[in-house]
Scaffold this motif. Structure first.
Motif, PDB file in Angstrom:
ATOM      1  N   ILE A  37       0.688  -1.106  -0.031  1.00 41.99           N
ATOM      2  CA  ILE A  37      -0.202  -0.010  -0.106  1.00 41.99           C
ATOM      3  C   ILE A  37       0.874   1.265  -0.040  1.00 41.99           C
ATOM      4  CG2 ILE A  37      -1.804   1.161   1.298  1.00 41.99           C
ATOM      5  CD1 ILE A  37      -2.783  -1.383   2.541  1.00 41.99           C
ATOM      6  N   VAL A  38       0.445   2.142  -0.703  1.00 41.33           N
ATOM      7  CA  VAL A  38       1.093   3.531  -0.830  1.00 41.33           C
ATOM      8  C   VAL A  38       0.129   4.303  -0.519  1.00 41.33           C
ATOM      9  CG1 VAL A  38       2.253   5.406  -2.238  1.00 41.33           C
ATOM     10  CG2 VAL A  38       2.743   2.717  -2.878  1.00 41.33           C
ATOM     11  N   SER A  39       0.417   5.328   0.967  1.00 40.03           N
ATOM     12  CA  SER A  39      -0.756   6.129   1.172  1.00 40.03           C
ATOM     13  C   SER A  39      -0.645   7.459   0.513  1.00 40.03           C
ATOM     14  CB  SER A  39      -0.319   6.353   2.851  1.00 40.03           C
ATOM     15  OG  SER A  39      -0.944   7.547   3.232  1.00 40.03           O
ATOM     16  N   VAL A  40      -1.855   7.837   0.030  1.00 41.29           N
ATOM     17  CA  VAL A  40      -1.956   9.055  -0.584  1.00 41.29           C
ATOM     18  C   VAL A  40      -2.672   9.937   0.329  1.00 41.29           C
ATOM     19  CG1 VAL A  40      -2.561  10.069  -2.884  1.00 41.29           C
ATOM     20  CG2 VAL A  40      -1.977   7.712  -2.637  1.00 41.29           C
ATOM     21  N   ASP A  41      -2.120  10.352   1.307  1.00 42.19           N
ATOM     22  CA  ASP A  41      -2.834  11.020   2.529  1.00 42.19           C
ATOM     23  C   ASP A  41      -1.786  12.147   3.215  1.00 42.19           C
ATOM     24  OD1 ASP A  41      -3.605  11.832   5.293  1.00 42.19           O
ATOM     25  OD2 ASP A  41      -5.365  10.625   4.752  1.00 42.19           O
ATOM     26  N   SER A  42      -2.195  13.594   3.117  1.00 38.39           N
ATOM     27  CA  SER A  42      -1.272  14.674   3.283  1.00 38.39           C
ATOM     28  C   SER A  42      -1.194  14.583   4.929  1.00 38.39           C
ATOM     29  CB  SER A  42      -1.910  15.886   2.951  1.00 38.39           C
ATOM     30  OG  SER A  42      -3.113  16.115   3.378  1.00 38.39           O
ATOM     31  N   VAL A  43      -1.816  13.803   5.706  1.00 33.73           N
ATOM     32  CA  VAL A  43      -1.644  13.860   7.011  1.00 33.73           C
ATOM     33  C   VAL A  43      -1.109  12.565   7.560  1.00 33.73           C
ATOM     34  CG1 VAL A  43      -3.187  13.911   9.460  1.00 33.73           C
ATOM     35  CG2 VAL A  43      -3.936  14.929   7.515  1.00 33.73           C
ATOM     36  N   GLY A  48       3.620  11.061  14.534  1.00 30.63           N
ATOM     37  CA  GLY A  48       2.872  11.515  15.839  1.00 30.63           C
ATOM     38  C   GLY A  48       1.479  11.657  15.539  1.00 30.63           C
ATOM     39  N   LEU A  49       1.130  11.813  14.384  1.00 29.99           N
ATOM     40  CA  LEU A  49      -0.144  11.944  13.990  1.00 29.99           C
ATOM     41  C   LEU A  49      -1.008  10.716  13.669  1.00 29.99           C
ATOM     42  CD1 LEU A  49       0.913  14.881  13.708  1.00 29.99           C
ATOM     43  CD2 LEU A  49      -0.940  15.383  11.999  1.00 29.99           C
ATOM     44  N   ASP A  50      -1.458   9.986  14.628  1.00 31.60           N
ATOM     45  CA  ASP A  50      -1.811   8.494  14.339  1.00 31.60           C
ATOM     46  C   ASP A  50      -3.211   8.538  14.667  1.00 31.60           C
ATOM     47  OD1 ASP A  50       0.904   7.987  14.070  1.00 31.60           O
ATOM     48  OD2 ASP A  50       1.315   7.593  16.180  1.00 31.60           O
ATOM     49  N   ILE A  51      -3.728   8.583  15.807  1.00 34.51           N
ATOM     50  CA  ILE A  51      -5.055   8.175  16.185  1.00 34.51           C
ATOM     51  C   ILE A  51      -5.954   9.132  15.627  1.00 34.51           C
ATOM     52  CG2 ILE A  51      -6.884   8.060  18.190  1.00 34.51           C
ATOM     53  CD1 ILE A  51      -4.670   7.480  19.987  1.00 34.51           C
ATOM     54  N   GLY A  52      -5.798  10.615  15.578  1.00 37.93           N
ATOM     55  CA  GLY A  52      -6.715  11.358  14.896  1.00 37.93           C
ATOM     56  C   GLY A  52      -6.686  11.455  13.310  1.00 37.93           C
ATOM     57  N   ALA A  53      -5.525  10.731  12.750  1.00 30.81           N
ATOM     58  CA  ALA A  53      -5.313  10.681  11.453  1.00 30.81           C
ATOM     59  C   ALA A  53      -5.942   9.237  10.841  1.00 30.81           C
ATOM     60  CB  ALA A  53      -3.889  10.992  11.040  1.00 30.81           C
ATOM     61  N   ALA A  54      -6.399   8.578  11.785  1.00 27.67           N
ATOM     62  CA  ALA A  54      -6.917   7.162  11.377  1.00 27.67           C
ATOM     63  C   ALA A  54      -5.778   6.579  10.705  1.00 27.67           C
ATOM     64  CB  ALA A  54      -8.102   7.063  10.572  1.00 27.67           C
ATOM     65  N   LYS A  55      -4.598   6.515  11.318  1.00 30.36           N
ATOM     66  CA  LYS A  55      -3.223   5.845  10.689  1.00 30.36           C
ATOM     67  C   LYS A  55      -3.645   4.436  10.906  1.00 30.36           C
ATOM     68  CE  LYS A  55       0.490   7.995  10.695  1.00 30.36           C
ATOM     69  NZ  LYS A  55       1.539   8.806  11.257  1.00 30.36           N
ATOM     70  N   PRO A  56      -3.232   3.550   9.777  1.00 25.35           N
ATOM     71  CA  PRO A  56      -3.185   1.897  10.253  1.00 25.35           C
ATOM     72  C   PRO A  56      -2.642   1.652  11.333  1.00 25.35           C
ATOM     73  CG  PRO A  56      -2.989   2.665   7.955  1.00 25.35           C
ATOM     74  CD  PRO A  56      -2.997   3.855   8.484  1.00 25.35           C
ATOM     75  N   ALA A  57      -3.176   0.615  12.217  1.00 27.98           N
ATOM     76  CA  ALA A  57      -2.504   0.292  13.387  1.00 27.98           C
ATOM     77  C   ALA A  57      -1.156  -0.635  13.091  1.00 27.98           C
ATOM     78  CB  ALA A  57      -3.566  -0.642  14.231  1.00 27.98           C
ATOM     79  N   ARG A  58      -0.298  -0.488  14.118  1.00 28.97           N
ATOM     80  CA  ARG A  58       1.126  -1.182  13.797  1.00 28.97           C
ATOM     81  C   ARG A  58       0.864  -2.715  13.351  1.00 28.97           C
ATOM     82  NH1 ARG A  58       4.250   2.887  13.204  1.00 28.97           N
ATOM     83  NH2 ARG A  58       3.899   4.529  14.688  1.00 28.97           N
ATOM     84  N   ASP A  59      -0.046  -3.441  13.785  1.00 31.37           N
ATOM     85  CA  ASP A  59      -0.193  -4.847  13.301  1.00 31.37           C
ATOM     86  C   ASP A  59      -0.722  -4.744  12.027  1.00 31.37           C
ATOM     87  OD1 ASP A  59      -2.765  -3.647  14.104  1.00 31.37           O
ATOM     88  OD2 ASP A  59      -3.693  -5.855  14.290  1.00 31.37           O
ATOM     89  N   GLU A  60      -1.588  -3.963  11.589  1.00 30.15           N
ATOM     90  CA  GLU A  60      -1.809  -3.714   9.860  1.00 30.15           C
ATOM     91  C   GLU A  60      -0.690  -3.496   9.285  1.00 30.15           C
ATOM     92  OE1 GLU A  60      -6.448  -2.274  10.523  1.00 30.15           O
ATOM     93  OE2 GLU A  60      -5.092  -0.799  10.646  1.00 30.15           O
ATOM     94  N   GLN A  61       0.276  -2.517   9.687  1.00 30.93           N
ATOM     95  CA  GLN A  61       1.406  -2.134   8.909  1.00 30.93           C
ATOM     96  C   GLN A  61       2.295  -3.238   8.846  1.00 30.93           C
ATOM     97  OE1 GLN A  61       3.034   1.837   9.879  1.00 30.93           O
ATOM     98  NE2 GLN A  61       1.111   2.419  10.954  1.00 30.93           N
ATOM     99  N   ALA A  62       2.388  -4.121   9.910  1.00 30.50           N
ATOM    100  CA  ALA A  62       3.241  -5.230  10.062  1.00 30.50           C
ATOM    101  C   ALA A  62       2.845  -6.195   9.217  1.00 30.50           C
ATOM    102  CB  ALA A  62       3.457  -5.761  11.475  1.00 30.50           C
ATOM    103  N   ARG A  63       1.349  -6.338   9.026  1.00 30.03           N
ATOM    104  CA  ARG A  63       0.978  -7.503   8.003  1.00 30.03           C
ATOM    105  C   ARG A  63       1.114  -7.171   6.549  1.00 30.03           C
ATOM    106  NH1 ARG A  63      -4.987  -7.317   9.133  1.00 30.03           N
ATOM    107  NH2 ARG A  63      -5.491  -7.015   7.141  1.00 30.03           N
ATOM    108  N   VAL A  64       0.807  -5.763   6.270  1.00 30.37           N
ATOM    109  CA  VAL A  64       1.135  -5.515   4.771  1.00 30.37           C
ATOM    110  C   VAL A  64       2.035  -4.277   4.765  1.00 30.37           C
ATOM    111  CG1 VAL A  64      -0.024  -4.357   2.849  1.00 30.37           C
ATOM    112  CG2 VAL A  64      -1.123  -6.495   4.291  1.00 30.37           C
ATOM    113  N   PRO A  65       3.250  -4.012   3.888  1.00 31.89           N
ATOM    114  CA  PRO A  65       3.835  -2.950   3.859  1.00 31.89           C
ATOM    115  C   PRO A  65       3.304  -1.798   3.533  1.00 31.89           C
ATOM    116  CG  PRO A  65       4.978  -5.046   2.796  1.00 31.89           C
ATOM    117  CD  PRO A  65       3.192  -5.365   3.063  1.00 31.89           C
TER     118      PRO A  65
END
Length: 322
Positions: A37-43, A48-65
């Motif tokens: 996945i290539v994120s196309v998101d300016s936030v 440090g902008l994780d919860i409020g940006a709805a950033k994928p969780a660490r386990d999701e990032q570990a599952r898929v690059p």
């Protein structure tokens, strides 16, 4: 005459308004189709902008690059032009590994920069931006929007009267060059893509459904500790000592700006929540305006139209649908 076979590498672009289900569907596709996945998101570019940006969780990032997340600190600039270069490098790397690149996000300028190219308009000018910001302090951003309409009616029609970042950039370009930003954009040469792109817009047909999802997601963010996250950001020396943190693109992001203002003593908890949800809905409205201009895109609700959505993907990549 036999048509020429298009042998360009295929990539999938999942576009849509905030809270439409893009991230979840991108994860599912990456799992099923061996993708990255290539994120196309300016936030999401900001650390440090994780919860409020709805950033994928660490386990999701570990599952898929995932690529193009956490590439800047919140006080550092990051332009659409930089994104286009970085994203192209990421895509080429994914293809070299034999994987499927999946673009996912809602930042229209980033998508345009990557897939169409950007006009070679004037670079940002700190002095001009400071002058525009000072004028806005006196007259308000709706007043600056009216000033933009007098010199570039086409840009003013596309830009919302409270979209400070885009109003400022449009006025900056005009004042630096004497030429409307809409003219620069119109004259920009379209980039001939070296990839074959399937553009999919993920969005519920009923706007009220999206509004309900926005509200539910924001309340979930509060439970997850969104305000603690903003407290931590405010404690960073580079932000705590910044002369105008609310002018930084990272802190101007919906939710973060409203939380910062509340923690500065502006309003109460109820007003903060109302402001944040309203700002997120306004963001979605602007995103819909951009998406309606993506004439080559196909629209699906990932919840109620999952089967035809999957079939569109399968047909594009040449696999039988389930």
């Amino acid at each position: 005459m036999t048509p020429t076979l298009d042998t360009r590498p295929r990539i999938i672009a999942l576009m849509g308004p905030t809270a439409s289900g893009k991230s979840a569907y991108a994860l599912d596709l990456a799992d099923r189709l061996d993708g990255e996945i290539v994120s196309v998101d300016s936030v999401l570019v900001y650390r440090g902008l994780d919860i409020g940006a709805a950033k994928p969780a660490r386990d999701e990032q570990a599952r898929v690059p995932h690529h193009l997340m956490d590439v800047r600190d919140p006080w550092q600039p990051y332009s659409a032009a930089e994104f286009a270069v970085d994203a192209a490098v990421a895509i080429d790397g994914i293809l070299a590994r034999g994987k499927l690149p999946i673009l996912a996000g809602g930042t229209g300028l980033y998508f345009r920069a990557l897939l169409e190219g950007l006009a070679a308009m004037p670079e940002a000018d700190a002095a001009q931006r400071a002058a525009i910001a000072a004028e806005a302090e006196a007259s308000g951003w709706p007043g600056m929007h009216a000033a933009l309409a007098r010199v570039d009616a086409a840009a003013a029609r596309r830009i919302h009267a409270t979209d400070a970042q885009r109003i400022q950039r449009a006025l900056e370009v005009y004042r630096l060059s004497g030429r409307a930003i809409s003219e620069w954009q119109r004259d920009a040469k379209m980039k001939t893509s070296c990839w074959k792109v399937l553009k999919l817009v993920l969005a519920p047909p009923d706007r009220a459904v999206l509004h309900a999802r926005i509200e539910q997601r924001f309340d979930a963010m509060l439970v997850e500790g969104f305000l603690d996250e903003v407290h931590a950001l405010r404690g960073l020396p580079e932000l705590a000592t910044h002369a105008a943190p609310l002018e930084l693109p990272a802190i101007r992001a919906v939710g973060y700006r409203q939380a910062w203002q509340w923690l500065d003593g502006d309003g109460d908890a109820t007003l903060f929540r109302e402001r944040a949800i309203a700002a997120t809905r306004q963001l979605a409205k602007r995103q819909f305006t951009w998406l309606r201009g993506e004439l080559a895109a196909r629209w699906f609700d990932p919840v109620t139209q999952r089967m035809p959505l999957d079939a569109a993907v399968a047909g594009f990549i040449g696999q039988p649908s389930a």
